[in-house]
Design a protein around this motif. Sequence first.
Motif, PDB file in Angstrom:
ATOM      1  N   ASP A  73       6.216  -0.430  -8.972  1.00 57.50           N
ATOM      2  CA  ASP A  73       6.975  -0.891  -7.817  1.00 57.50           C
ATOM      3  C   ASP A  73       7.865   0.225  -7.331  1.00 57.50           C
ATOM      4  O   ASP A  73       8.504   0.920  -8.119  1.00 57.50           O
ATOM      5  CB  ASP A  73       7.823  -2.108  -8.169  1.00 57.50           C
ATOM      6  N   ASN A 101      -4.373   0.062  -4.377  1.00 51.23           N
ATOM      7  CA  ASN A 101      -3.134  -0.109  -3.624  1.00 51.23           C
ATOM      8  C   ASN A 101      -2.643   1.205  -3.018  1.00 51.23           C
ATOM      9  O   ASN A 101      -1.446   1.419  -2.841  1.00 51.23           O
ATOM     10  CB  ASN A 101      -2.034  -0.712  -4.512  1.00 51.23           C
ATOM     11  N   ASN A 111      -2.802   3.730   0.237  1.00 48.18           N
ATOM     12  CA  ASN A 111      -3.097   3.733   1.668  1.00 48.18           C
ATOM     13  C   ASN A 111      -3.655   5.083   2.109  1.00 48.18           C
ATOM     14  O   ASN A 111      -4.783   5.169   2.598  1.00 48.18           O
ATOM     15  CB  ASN A 111      -1.833   3.386   2.459  1.00 48.18           C
ATOM     16  N   MET A 134       0.845  -1.198   0.000  1.00 51.71           N
ATOM     17  CA  MET A 134       0.000   0.000   0.000  1.00 51.71           C
ATOM     18  C   MET A 134       0.878   1.246   0.000  1.00 51.71           C
ATOM     19  O   MET A 134       1.833   1.351   0.754  1.00 51.71           O
ATOM     20  CB  MET A 134      -0.907   0.004   1.230  1.00 51.71           C
ATOM     21  N   LYS A 135       0.543   2.200  -0.867  1.00 52.09           N
ATOM     22  CA  LYS A 135       1.382   3.377  -1.052  1.00 52.09           C
ATOM     23  C   LYS A 135       0.729   4.632  -0.473  1.00 52.09           C
ATOM     24  O   LYS A 135      -0.495   4.763  -0.478  1.00 52.09           O
ATOM     25  CB  LYS A 135       1.679   3.576  -2.538  1.00 52.09           C
ATOM     26  N   GLN A 144      -5.925   2.752  -9.833  1.00 51.18           N
ATOM     27  CA  GLN A 144      -5.090   1.552  -9.774  1.00 51.18           C
ATOM     28  C   GLN A 144      -5.304   0.777  -8.485  1.00 51.18           C
ATOM     29  O   GLN A 144      -5.067  -0.426  -8.426  1.00 51.18           O
ATOM     30  CB  GLN A 144      -3.604   1.929  -9.835  1.00 51.18           C
TER      31      GLN A 144
END
Length: 202
Positions: A200, A34, A36, A1-2, A32
């Motif tokens: 990534d 993912n 946070n 999570m980003k 997209q």
Amino acid sequence: MKNILHIISSARGEQSYSSQLSSAILEKLLQQGNINTVTVRDLVKDAPPYADEMSIHEFYKHPELYDEQSRQLLSYANLIVDEVRKADIIIIGTPVFNLGISTPLKAWLDQLIRAGITYVFDEQGNRVGRFTGKKVYLAVASGGRRTEGAPDYISAYLRDVFRSYAGITDVETYHIEGTMENGFTADYESVLKDFNPVNDIS
């Protein structure tokens, strides 16, 4: 999570093309998944302080020499350093002002970049950035259009600052140009048709 940090630096509010473009980039990333957290810092509504005779001395101190006065004078600087440190992705919107970035964005950078904080020097005297592994998206809006072969001052400047003084090398720019032309209509989908998502981040 980003974690995403969204920087807004235009004084035009909802009419700002750079802010709308940066928001469109944010939306692409949210689609997209993912993600946070999203932290928004509006540099116009909450303007960075400018360095004055007292605070400038604190910026040139080594962090080991900070005292209570340092903590008070650097409270904003420490806050935004913490925001950048926690972010995996940084989205920055800026208009072009006289071939440069917006005034609030320059003030934010001046508060952010500090020796011993965002960069250090190794034993050979080389500058080493400490915020590696992050992705920066630049959303740049200009009233005119660059002629073919003209330098992109905004991207070059911000890319060099992040690379040299923070260790961030992954910087991608999206432009929206000609906003002052008669009948101009913003087409953000077209600008972002080749958008590169973050796959990534190490």
